[in-house]
Scaffold this active site. Sequence first.
Site, short mmCIF file in Angstrom:
data_model
loop_
_atom_site.label_atom_id
_atom_site.label_comp_id
_atom_site.label_asym_id
_atom_site.label_seq_id
_atom_site.Cartn_x
_atom_site.Cartn_y
_atom_site.Cartn_z
N TYR A 139 0.82 -1.21 0.00
CA TYR A 139 0.00 0.00 0.00
C TYR A 139 0.86 1.27 0.00
O TYR A 139 0.36 2.35 -0.28
CB TYR A 139 -0.95 0.03 1.21
CG TYR A 139 -2.05 -1.02 1.16
CD1 TYR A 139 -2.24 -1.83 0.05
CD2 TYR A 139 -2.92 -1.19 2.23
CE1 TYR A 139 -3.23 -2.79 0.00
CE2 TYR A 139 -3.92 -2.14 2.20
CZ TYR A 139 -4.08 -2.95 1.08
OH TYR A 139 -5.07 -3.89 1.04
N LYS A 190 3.15 -15.66 1.96
CA LYS A 190 3.03 -16.37 0.69
C LYS A 190 4.47 -16.67 0.27
O LYS A 190 4.92 -16.30 -0.82
CB LYS A 190 2.29 -15.48 -0.32
CG LYS A 190 1.89 -16.16 -1.59
CD LYS A 190 0.72 -17.12 -1.45
CE LYS A 190 0.45 -17.83 -2.76
NZ LYS A 190 -0.51 -18.94 -2.64
N ASP A 222 -3.47 -18.17 1.38
CA ASP A 222 -4.66 -18.80 0.79
C ASP A 222 -5.24 -19.84 1.74
O ASP A 222 -6.46 -19.92 1.94
CB ASP A 222 -4.34 -19.39 -0.60
CG ASP A 222 -3.01 -20.13 -0.65
OD1 ASP A 222 -2.18 -19.93 0.27
OD2 ASP A 222 -2.79 -20.90 -1.59
N ASP A 246 -5.43 -6.71 5.82
CA ASP A 246 -6.62 -5.93 5.46
C ASP A 246 -7.74 -6.89 5.11
O ASP A 246 -8.87 -6.79 5.61
CB ASP A 246 -6.24 -5.07 4.25
CG ASP A 246 -7.31 -4.06 3.88
OD1 ASP A 246 -8.30 -3.94 4.63
OD2 ASP A 246 -7.15 -3.38 2.85
N ASP A 250 -11.01 -8.34 7.80
CA ASP A 250 -12.42 -8.09 7.49
C ASP A 250 -13.19 -9.40 7.43
O ASP A 250 -14.32 -9.48 7.90
CB ASP A 250 -12.55 -7.36 6.14
CG ASP A 250 -12.65 -5.85 6.35
OD1 ASP A 250 -12.19 -5.37 7.41
OD2 ASP A 250 -13.20 -5.16 5.46
#
Length: 356
Positions: A139, A190, A222, A246, A250
């Site tokens: 980000y 990952k 994943d 993020d 959620d």
Amino acid sequence: MKKILILPGDGIGPEIVAEAVKVLDRLRADGLEVELEQGLVGGAAYDAKGHPLPEDTLAQARAADAILLGAVGGPQYEALERPLRPEQGLLGLRAELKLFSNLRPAILYPQLAEASTLKPEVVSGLDLMIVRELTGGIYFGQPRGVRTLDNGEKEGFNTLVYRESEIERIGRSAFEIARKRGKRLCSVDKANVLEVTELWRQVMERVAKDYPDVELSHMYVDNAAMQLVRAPKQFDVMVTTNMFGDILSDAAAMLTGSIGMLPSASLDADGKGMYEPIHGSAPDIAGQGVANPLATILSVAMMLRYSFGQGEVADRIESAVGKVLDQGLRTPDIAAEGQASVGTAQMGDAVVAALD
Ligand code: NAD
């Protein structure tokens, strides 16, 4: 004497923060040594001072030991240019105070298990904490942008970058938190595809040597997404990058089905933090006295635990919230169909009474 800056913000912000202040006032009467100061942020600050994060608010925030924020934003501010929008007040505070460690608990009180879209036995009693790196990663990484290639086609690009020092500080933050909870930390990466997260994994292993009492495990993102909806109670604390966090936080929040119940914290390297409910300013119900104040009250509990080292007082608040749920008190957002509900102030008063 610890100093708490109270930033009610917009929409339901002032209503829910008022109930959290009642709880703090009750604890102060019992000897908790904190002083409260009020400030302006978001749309409220724009209306009064022409900026969502005025200089004096920033100075107050720097001087405080912790910040309690309600929520910011509202439809009346959506036409403003980006730097003047209420959200910039929040982003500015995070950046200026270097709040790099974002704590997002997902707790499902057994009394509310029916509110989840998952089967009650999968989620009832869920209590997990996601620690998300908040100021680095893709980000913020440079270079970034959209460029036009020689053949005229456009190409968008962002950069995923983490330094060892950034990984180490979020790692330490997460290990410290795991130490205060169930002593199990799952680092999500990952590493099979991304070199950055291969480094992430190595640094986590290195930091783990300083925390022999905490059990560290690793999981690919994943698989972590799958495990969160399959068997979320297997996790105690998860630590991950900005973008993975993020998304996962959620998803985890929604496991509980009650947005009005979830607190959050953003901490700096010294444990100073900003505490706020995860929900927004709910303009659709603002001013009606029906907003659920429990996420904000639970944010106070997090503040006491993580910034002030007062775990017992935090436990007291959390068990008071459990008690009012046991008593059957529900604001409309957590009431079952046909169940009677109470208003914001009544819920706050009930928590204060249950502290005894
Ligand atoms: P929201 O979280 O404000 O509301 C989503 C839904 O949940 C609404 O129906 C609302 O009534 C309900 N809700 C939220 N909190 C509740 C509570 N405590 N009690 C009962 N019901 C509650 O999200 P939104 O509608 O997408 O955004 C509204 C505004 O809030 C926007 O301006 C947005 O930018 C802002 N926002 C701010 C923050 C923040 O301050 N951290 C976070 C998200 C959104």
